[in-house]
Design a protein around this motif. Structure first.
Motif, PDB file in Angstrom:
ATOM      1  N   GLY A 156       4.171   9.360  13.850  1.00 56.31           N
ATOM      2  CA  GLY A 156       3.700   8.149  14.523  1.00 56.31           C
ATOM      3  C   GLY A 156       2.711   7.342  13.718  1.00 56.31           C
ATOM      4  N   ILE A 157       2.726   7.486  12.397  1.00 53.98           N
ATOM      5  CA  ILE A 157       1.808   6.728  11.548  1.00 53.98           C
ATOM      6  C   ILE A 157       2.223   5.265  11.561  1.00 53.98           C
ATOM      7  CG2 ILE A 157       0.947   6.423   9.192  1.00 53.98           C
ATOM      8  CD1 ILE A 157       1.539   9.414   8.757  1.00 53.98           C
ATOM      9  N   ALA A 158       1.281   4.391  11.857  1.00 52.67           N
ATOM     10  CA  ALA A 158       1.573   2.965  11.884  1.00 52.67           C
ATOM     11  C   ALA A 158       1.560   2.400  10.468  1.00 52.67           C
ATOM     12  CB  ALA A 158       0.559   2.234  12.742  1.00 52.67           C
ATOM     13  N   LEU A 159       2.426   1.438  10.222  1.00 52.69           N
ATOM     14  CA  LEU A 159       2.491   0.744   8.944  1.00 52.69           C
ATOM     15  C   LEU A 159       2.079  -0.704   9.177  1.00 52.69           C
ATOM     16  CD1 LEU A 159       5.865   2.178   7.595  1.00 52.69           C
ATOM     17  CD2 LEU A 159       3.535   2.940   7.058  1.00 52.69           C
ATOM     18  N   SER A 160       0.903  -1.046   8.679  1.00 50.41           N
ATOM     19  CA  SER A 160       0.352  -2.390   8.822  1.00 50.41           C
ATOM     20  C   SER A 160       0.747  -3.184   7.587  1.00 50.41           C
ATOM     21  CB  SER A 160      -1.173  -2.314   8.966  1.00 50.41           C
ATOM     22  OG  SER A 160      -1.750  -3.592   9.068  1.00 50.41           O
ATOM     23  N   LEU A 161       1.845  -3.927   7.697  1.00 50.76           N
ATOM     24  CA  LEU A 161       2.452  -4.586   6.550  1.00 50.76           C
ATOM     25  C   LEU A 161       1.863  -5.977   6.337  1.00 50.76           C
ATOM     26  CD1 LEU A 161       6.196  -3.570   7.029  1.00 50.76           C
ATOM     27  CD2 LEU A 161       4.336  -2.317   5.906  1.00 50.76           C
ATOM     28  N   THR A 162       1.767  -6.362   5.068  1.00 54.44           N
ATOM     29  CA  THR A 162       1.048  -7.584   4.703  1.00 54.44           C
ATOM     30  C   THR A 162       2.018  -8.751   4.563  1.00 54.44           C
ATOM     31  OG1 THR A 162      -0.401  -6.115   3.453  1.00 54.44           O
ATOM     32  CG2 THR A 162      -0.778  -8.474   3.224  1.00 54.44           C
ATOM     33  N   PHE A 163       2.389  -9.305   5.707  1.00 49.60           N
ATOM     34  CA  PHE A 163       3.215 -10.504   5.731  1.00 49.60           C
ATOM     35  C   PHE A 163       2.403 -11.635   6.350  1.00 49.60           C
ATOM     36  CE2 PHE A 163       6.369  -7.242   5.202  1.00 49.60           C
ATOM     37  CZ  PHE A 163       7.322  -7.829   4.386  1.00 49.60           C
ATOM     38  N   GLY A 164       2.849 -12.855   6.123  1.00 41.95           N
ATOM     39  CA  GLY A 164       2.185 -14.023   6.684  1.00 41.95           C
ATOM     40  C   GLY A 164       1.435 -14.823   5.645  1.00 41.95           C
ATOM     41  N   THR A 165       1.995 -15.970   5.277  1.00 42.82           N
ATOM     42  CA  THR A 165       1.314 -16.909   4.384  1.00 42.82           C
ATOM     43  C   THR A 165       1.531 -18.317   4.900  1.00 42.82           C
ATOM     44  OG1 THR A 165       3.261 -17.043   2.937  1.00 42.82           O
ATOM     45  CG2 THR A 165       1.531 -15.490   2.309  1.00 42.82           C
ATOM     46  N   ARG A 166       0.554 -19.184   4.632  1.00 43.90           N
ATOM     47  CA  ARG A 166       0.697 -20.606   4.896  1.00 43.90           C
ATOM     48  C   ARG A 166       0.505 -21.319   3.562  1.00 43.90           C
ATOM     49  NH1 ARG A 166      -3.296 -24.963   7.691  1.00 43.90           N
ATOM     50  NH2 ARG A 166      -4.512 -24.237   5.901  1.00 43.90           N
ATOM     51  N   VAL A 167       1.572 -21.868   3.019  1.00 40.38           N
ATOM     52  CA  VAL A 167       1.529 -22.505   1.703  1.00 40.38           C
ATOM     53  C   VAL A 167       1.595 -24.013   1.893  1.00 40.38           C
ATOM     54  CG1 VAL A 167       2.617 -22.684  -0.557  1.00 40.38           C
ATOM     55  CG2 VAL A 167       2.640 -20.493   0.670  1.00 40.38           C
ATOM     56  N   LEU A 168       0.503 -24.700   1.565  1.00 41.63           N
ATOM     57  CA  LEU A 168       0.440 -26.149   1.627  1.00 41.63           C
ATOM     58  C   LEU A 168       0.634 -26.725   0.226  1.00 41.63           C
ATOM     59  CD1 LEU A 168      -2.606 -26.587   4.039  1.00 41.63           C
ATOM     60  CD2 LEU A 168      -0.180 -26.472   4.621  1.00 41.63           C
ATOM     61  N   ASP A 169       0.706 -28.035   0.152  1.00 39.48           N
ATOM     62  CA  ASP A 169       0.874 -28.689  -1.146  1.00 39.48           C
ATOM     63  C   ASP A 169      -0.225 -28.260  -2.110  1.00 39.48           C
ATOM     64  OD1 ASP A 169       3.046 -30.001  -0.150  1.00 39.48           O
ATOM     65  OD2 ASP A 169       2.020 -31.904   0.210  1.00 39.48           O
ATOM     66  N   GLY A 170       0.178 -27.867  -3.311  1.00 39.76           N
ATOM     67  CA  GLY A 170      -0.782 -27.470  -4.325  1.00 39.76           C
ATOM     68  C   GLY A 170      -1.176 -26.011  -4.278  1.00 39.76           C
ATOM     69  N   GLN A 171      -0.756 -25.293  -3.226  1.00 42.37           N
ATOM     70  CA  GLN A 171      -1.072 -23.874  -3.109  1.00 42.37           C
ATOM     71  C   GLN A 171       0.121 -23.042  -3.557  1.00 42.37           C
ATOM     72  OE1 GLN A 171      -2.141 -23.267   0.983  1.00 42.37           O
ATOM     73  NE2 GLN A 171      -4.177 -24.140   0.741  1.00 42.37           N
ATOM     74  N   THR A 172      -0.174 -21.856  -4.052  1.00 46.19           N
ATOM     75  CA  THR A 172       0.886 -20.940  -4.461  1.00 46.19           C
ATOM     76  C   THR A 172       0.504 -19.518  -4.097  1.00 46.19           C
ATOM     77  OG1 THR A 172      -0.078 -20.670  -6.676  1.00 46.19           O
ATOM     78  CG2 THR A 172       1.618 -22.386  -6.406  1.00 46.19           C
ATOM     79  N   VAL A 173       1.509 -18.707  -3.873  1.00 41.73           N
ATOM     80  CA  VAL A 173       1.303 -17.264  -3.753  1.00 41.73           C
ATOM     81  C   VAL A 173       1.149 -16.716  -5.168  1.00 41.73           C
ATOM     82  CG1 VAL A 173       2.369 -15.091  -3.013  1.00 41.73           C
ATOM     83  CG2 VAL A 173       2.648 -17.171  -1.637  1.00 41.73           C
ATOM     84  N   PRO A 174       0.190 -15.820  -5.423  1.00 39.33           N
ATOM     85  CA  PRO A 174       0.014 -15.294  -6.774  1.00 39.33           C
ATOM     86  C   PRO A 174       1.318 -14.731  -7.339  1.00 39.33           C
ATOM     87  CG  PRO A 174      -1.792 -14.586  -5.376  1.00 39.33           C
ATOM     88  CD  PRO A 174      -0.791 -15.255  -4.484  1.00 39.33           C
ATOM     89  N   PRO A 175       1.599 -14.992  -8.608  1.00 34.54           N
ATOM     90  CA  PRO A 175       2.860 -14.513  -9.192  1.00 34.54           C
ATOM     91  C   PRO A 175       3.057 -13.001  -9.062  1.00 34.54           C
ATOM     92  CG  PRO A 175       1.819 -16.111 -10.641  1.00 34.54           C
ATOM     93  CD  PRO A 175       0.834 -15.829  -9.547  1.00 34.54           C
TER      94      PRO A 175
END
Length: 409
Positions: A269-288
């Motif tokens: 029953g170990i929970a997995l807290s996964l890292t999803f969710g981004t808001r990308v606006l103009d000029g922003q990027t997710v790190p390569p």
């Protein structure tokens, strides 16, 4: 003799087109939700039996759903391009005010409960206290305080480190004495700390087991930050309650999940807290370093879901411009590649998330006896998950959050 009387607050009734109760079932048509103070007292269909003299709010065409629950945020980080530097520039008074502003941003954007998994000086406990003392502009806060990490390890700059069994036991006890809700330990390195490598384990299985056993003895949960495969495996073997990230990251790619590991995770029953969710606006990027690995992260997350793991979403809000503190709302439509439909995605960020962080008895559901943390959105977020962005109103513990809802799609 003088008799003093106090007027009782009026009941609140919210009426809408549909309701998602957090449990993942079908929508309820024409709901009426009766709120007394900060609690829901009834959820019924249609107007029959509504109390006289209540304040009635009609939201035709809207769907009511529970306030969202983010299982991993950092209120101390300001979602700037340099959050660590910005925190270092603030004294504790300024840091606390910035954390309150971040928390209010989360609540106004529909995230009415947050689990803060790393601050400086245990300031998140002060934000928690302010919310509990009646500030309805703040979300519910579950707080870990300062995370446990190795000397020079990931997030050591937050102020406290520990190595060896005796120091680790003492670190857990010290946090329990301060009144934290959960113990956070850095089982691997991380991206935000120079010289730290996310794929490398920081503690042995025995050291992690010491932390888990001491925390459980004191009645506290343990969650482990773990990126690399060796750290994830060690955290599972040590008996933690949940794992943050679980990316199975290597130096330049993503590992497949080791055979049999998911069976153990599911059975315990170990929970997995996964890292999803981004808001990308103009000029922003997710790190390569993240963008190039996202296909691998997503594929593994799909395998976790297919295996029946307890998946919740911990966004890591605050660590970058693409991670504003209300970013959990953006995760909901982004979970489709994992195989999650709208109802399952909403369940993962409401009732299931509340259960994982120990608040399943009063958060994450729209049902009698639960806290009145309620969102109203235009449209049907089960059929169209992106409808969660069309916020019409946010209620925190029965009070409407003032001003327009924060954020946009």
């Amino acid at each position: 003799m003088t008799t003093h009387t106090h007027s009782r607050p009026r009941l609140l009734v919210l009426r809408a087109g549909h309701l998602f109760d957090g449990g993942g079932g079908p929508l309820l048509a024409a709901p009426s939700v009766v709120v007394d103070g900060g609690r829901i007292v009834s959820v019924t269909r249609g107007p029959a039996g509504l109390p006289d003299g209540a304040d009635i709010v009609d939201l035709p065409g809207a769907t009511l759903l529970p306030g969202l629950v983010d299982t991993h945020v950092h209120l101390a980080f300001d979602a700037s391009a340099q959050p660590v530097t910005r925190l270092a520039e603030r004294d504790d008074a300024a840091a606390y005010e910035a954390m309150c502003a971040a928390a209010r941003s989360a609540a106004a954007g529909g995230v009415t409960t947050v689990q803060d998994l790393g601050d400086r000086g245990y300031l998140a406990l002060r934000v928690r206290a302010a919310a509990r003392d009646g500030d309805h502009t703040l979300p519910e806060v579950v707080a870990a305080g300062v995370p446990i990490t190795t000397p020079g390890g990931h997030c050591h700059f937050l102020g406290e480190t520990a190595a060896g069994a005796a120091d680790l036991r003492a670190a857990v006890r010290a946090r329990a004495d301060r009144g934290v809700d959960v113990i956070k330990i850095m089982a691997s390195g991380g991206h935000m700390t120079p010289g730290s490598r996310p794929e490398v384990a920081q503690y042995s299985v025995d050291e992690l087991r010491v932390v888990a056993e001491e925390a459980h003895r004191l009645g506290l949960r343990v969650t482990a930050h773990a990126h690399g495969t060796s750290a994830v495996v060690a955290a599972v073997q040590a008996g933690v309650d949940s794992i943050e990230h679980a990316t199975f990251m290597t130096a330049d790619a993503v590992d497949e999940i080791p055979a049999g590991l998911l069976d153990v995770i599911v059975s315990r029953g170990i929970a997995l807290s996964l890292t999803f969710g981004t808001r990308v606006l103009d000029g922003q990027t997710v790190p390569p370093s993240i963008a190039t690995r996202m296909p691998g992260f997503t594929a593994n997350a799909g395998r976790m879901r297919a295996a029946g793991a307890r998946i919740v979403i911990g966004t890591d809000a605050g660590i970058a411009p693409v991670k504003p503190h209300f970013v959990l709302r953006h995760a909901v439509p982004q979970l489709a590649p994992l195989g999650m439909g709208g109802a399952e995605a909403l369940h993962a960020v409401t009732a299931r998330a509340a259960d994982v962080i120990g608040l399943g008895h009063r958060k994450g559901r729209l049902a009698a006896g639960y806290d009145a943390d309620i969102l109203a959105v235009s449209g049907n977020p089960v059929a169209e998950p992106a409808a969660v962005h069309r916020l019409l109103a946010v209620y925190v513990r029965g009070k409407r959050v003032p001003g327009p809802p924060a954020g946009s799609c």
